[in-house]
Design an enzyme around this catalytic site. Structure first.
Site, PDB file in Angstrom:
ATOM      1  N   GLU A 179     -15.119   0.511 -14.448  1.00 14.66           N
ATOM      2  CA  GLU A 179     -14.861   0.515 -15.888  1.00 14.66           C
ATOM      3  C   GLU A 179     -15.212   1.867 -16.502  1.00 14.66           C
ATOM      4  O   GLU A 179     -16.056   2.584 -16.025  1.00 14.66           O
ATOM      5  CB  GLU A 179     -15.638  -0.613 -16.603  1.00 14.66           C
ATOM      6  CG  GLU A 179     -17.141  -0.500 -16.561  1.00 14.66           C
ATOM      7  CD  GLU A 179     -17.750  -1.083 -15.288  1.00 14.66           C
ATOM      8  OE1 GLU A 179     -17.046  -1.217 -14.278  1.00 14.66           O
ATOM      9  OE2 GLU A 179     -18.970  -1.348 -15.306  1.00 14.66           O
ATOM     10  N   SER A 196      -4.281  13.683 -15.762  1.00 18.49           N
ATOM     11  CA  SER A 196      -5.491  13.350 -16.510  1.00 18.49           C
ATOM     12  C   SER A 196      -6.089  14.564 -17.205  1.00 18.49           C
ATOM     13  O   SER A 196      -5.939  15.706 -16.746  1.00 18.49           O
ATOM     14  CB  SER A 196      -6.509  12.793 -15.513  1.00 18.49           C
ATOM     15  OG  SER A 196      -7.791  12.775 -16.072  1.00 18.49           O
ATOM     16  N   ASP A 208       0.835  -1.206   0.000  1.00 20.25           N
ATOM     17  CA  ASP A 208       0.000   0.000   0.000  1.00 20.25           C
ATOM     18  C   ASP A 208       0.871   1.257   0.000  1.00 20.25           C
ATOM     19  O   ASP A 208       1.541   1.569   0.990  1.00 20.25           O
ATOM     20  CB  ASP A 208      -0.894  -0.033   1.249  1.00 20.25           C
ATOM     21  CG  ASP A 208      -1.968   1.031   1.198  1.00 20.25           C
ATOM     22  OD1 ASP A 208      -1.815   2.011   0.443  1.00 20.25           O
ATOM     23  OD2 ASP A 208      -2.955   0.870   1.924  1.00 20.25           O
ATOM     24  N   ARG A 256     -16.246  12.846 -26.494  1.00 17.55           N
ATOM     25  CA  ARG A 256     -14.958  12.474 -25.899  1.00 17.55           C
ATOM     26  C   ARG A 256     -14.035  11.983 -27.019  1.00 17.55           C
ATOM     27  O   ARG A 256     -14.479  11.698 -28.114  1.00 17.55           O
ATOM     28  CB  ARG A 256     -15.128  11.316 -24.885  1.00 17.55           C
ATOM     29  CG  ARG A 256     -15.938  11.631 -23.644  1.00 17.55           C
ATOM     30  CD  ARG A 256     -15.207  12.584 -22.708  1.00 17.55           C
ATOM     31  NE  ARG A 256     -15.940  12.784 -21.465  1.00 17.55           N
ATOM     32  CZ  ARG A 256     -16.942  13.648 -21.303  1.00 17.55           C
ATOM     33  NH1 ARG A 256     -17.346  14.387 -22.312  1.00 17.55           N
ATOM     34  NH2 ARG A 256     -17.549  13.773 -20.131  1.00 17.55           N
ATOM     35  N   TYR A 291     -11.472  14.170  -8.410  1.00 18.22           N
ATOM     36  CA  TYR A 291     -10.382  13.420  -9.046  1.00 18.22           C
ATOM     37  C   TYR A 291      -9.474  14.372  -9.828  1.00 18.22           C
ATOM     38  O   TYR A 291      -8.244  14.308  -9.738  1.00 18.22           O
ATOM     39  CB  TYR A 291     -11.015  12.369  -9.965  1.00 18.22           C
ATOM     40  CG  TYR A 291     -10.067  11.656 -10.904  1.00 18.22           C
ATOM     41  CD1 TYR A 291      -9.200  10.676 -10.445  1.00 18.22           C
ATOM     42  CD2 TYR A 291     -10.071  11.940 -12.278  1.00 18.22           C
ATOM     43  CE1 TYR A 291      -8.358  10.010 -11.325  1.00 18.22           C
ATOM     44  CE2 TYR A 291      -9.232  11.276 -13.158  1.00 18.22           C
ATOM     45  CZ  TYR A 291      -8.378  10.308 -12.678  1.00 18.22           C
ATOM     46  OH  TYR A 291      -7.547   9.650 -13.548  1.00 18.22           O
TER      47      TYR A 291
END
Ligand code: NAD
Length: 324
Positions: A191, A118, A50, A220, A149
């Site tokens: 997913e 991202s 971890d 997208r 996020y």
């Protein structure tokens, strides 16, 4: 031969990256909470552990390591990141990982570190028109990501950039845009849309409908895994240390994506639109900078990539159904 750690080596991109690094002749240690789900890791050593624990990071990030690829994160698709239900864990888990990794990389004088950011860092205000989103690297500020996020990724970009500024750590930062391909999760609740749609199409019988979250008009772009890995390697080999988009510019609506997958499947299926998290209205990569800096651009068309991905998911769905 370099000594390399891949963090998140049990995940989708990390497991493909390990294969590539091994094919280039490097010694690779994989670290993750889990082993890859769909094939055995090719890493020379694979440690289950971890990265939120500083002592664990200190044990493995030592001065014998040349490079780190930091892909470990608490992440998933829209159903995981955009409902608000996992926000605290997403930020807390990924921030702890990045804080620990950056600190240990500084303490151990690791030569170079790659961080996977991202497209979710880009401001919501620039992604409201489905036909004309702006995801140029320079548009990231003033910041207004549409998810926690995205905020954590932006924080981590700043963290690694500070490590470079104050401690001269060599960094590379990619802003990935929707990476997909074989051996990605397709039914775990984490997913992403191409895998989810491939699964729904593979499971549907002729003349049925598949469910699409929202109106499906949001746009997208999607990057095939092999192109992503090639981009990462080229970025790491370059001398460019600012964030760079690694994505595709082949923009498509979610309805069009679903119909493309249906066409690939040779089935006759309809779409039914239901409520669900959809994220921003439009998003696609802008590759001007990455083309000029690295000469990189994707080689695999969306159709080619989806044909390989659909094939793989359809096989998985059949074998899962057969064993239930
Ligand atoms: P993934 O979820 O398949 O891989 C991430 C891995 O990190 C998982 O295997 C997970 O077990 C591991 N991990 C999470 N917490 C950990 C911890 N505390 N200690 C050790 N390991 C831990 O995701 P992916 O699609 O392979 O993405 C890789 C990276 O790229 C992530 O940082 C993600 O945010 C980023 N990214 C991916 C995409 C995409 O489309 N796949 C897009 C943008 C950014």
């Amino acid at each position: 031969m370099k000594k390399i750690i891949v963090m998140g080596a049990g995940g989708f991109i990390g497991s493909h990256l390990v294969k590539k690094l091994k094919s280039l002749g490097h010694w690779v240690k994989g670290i993750d909470l889990k082993y890859p789900e769909f094939s055995e890791s090719l890493a020379d050593e694979f440690v289950i552990g971890d990265l939120r624990l500083l002592a664990f990071c200190q044990e493995h990030i030592t001065d014998s390591i040349d490079e780190i690829y930091q892909l470990a994160a608490d992440m998933g698709g829209a159903g995981y990141l955009f409902t608000g239900e996992n926000d605290f864990d997403v930020v807390h888990n990924s921030a702890l990982i990045n804080l620990n990794v950056a600190k240990c990389a500084i303490d151990s004088r690791v030569d170079k570190i790659f961080f996977s950011s991202s497209a979710c860092i880009y401001p919501k205000v620039n992604q409201q028109d489905p036909n004309n989103p702006n995801c140029e690297e320079s548009s990231a500020y003033p910041a207004e990501p549409d998810s926690e996020y995205g905020w954590e990724k932006l924080f981590a970009e700043r963290l690694y950039t500070s490590a470079k500024r104050n401690y001269h750590i060599n960094i590379r930062i990619a802003r990935f845009h929707n990476v997909y391909g074989p051996e990605g999760t397709f039914d775990s609740g984490k997913e992403k849309v191409p895998a989810a749609l491939c699964r729904k199409v593979a499971m549907a019988k002729n003349n049925e409908t598949i469910e699409i979250w929202g109106k499906g008009t949001q746009t997208r772009s999607f990057l095939y895994i092999d192109d992503c890995i090639e981009g990462v390697i080229q970025l790491m080999d370059s001398n460019y240390s600012q964030p760079l988009n690694i994505g595709s510019e082949e923009m498509i609506s979610i309805n069009e994506l679903a119909n493309l997958i249906i066409d690939i499947s040779n089935k006759s299926l309809g779409l039914s639109h239901i409520e669900g998290p959809v994220g921003v209205q439009g998003r696609t990569s802008n590759n001007d900078l990455v083309k000029s800096r690295l000469g990189w651009q994707p080689k695999i068309t969306l159709r080619e990539g989806l044909e390989k991905t659909y094939q793989w998911i359809a096989t998985q769905v059949v074998s899962t159904t057969a064993t239930v």
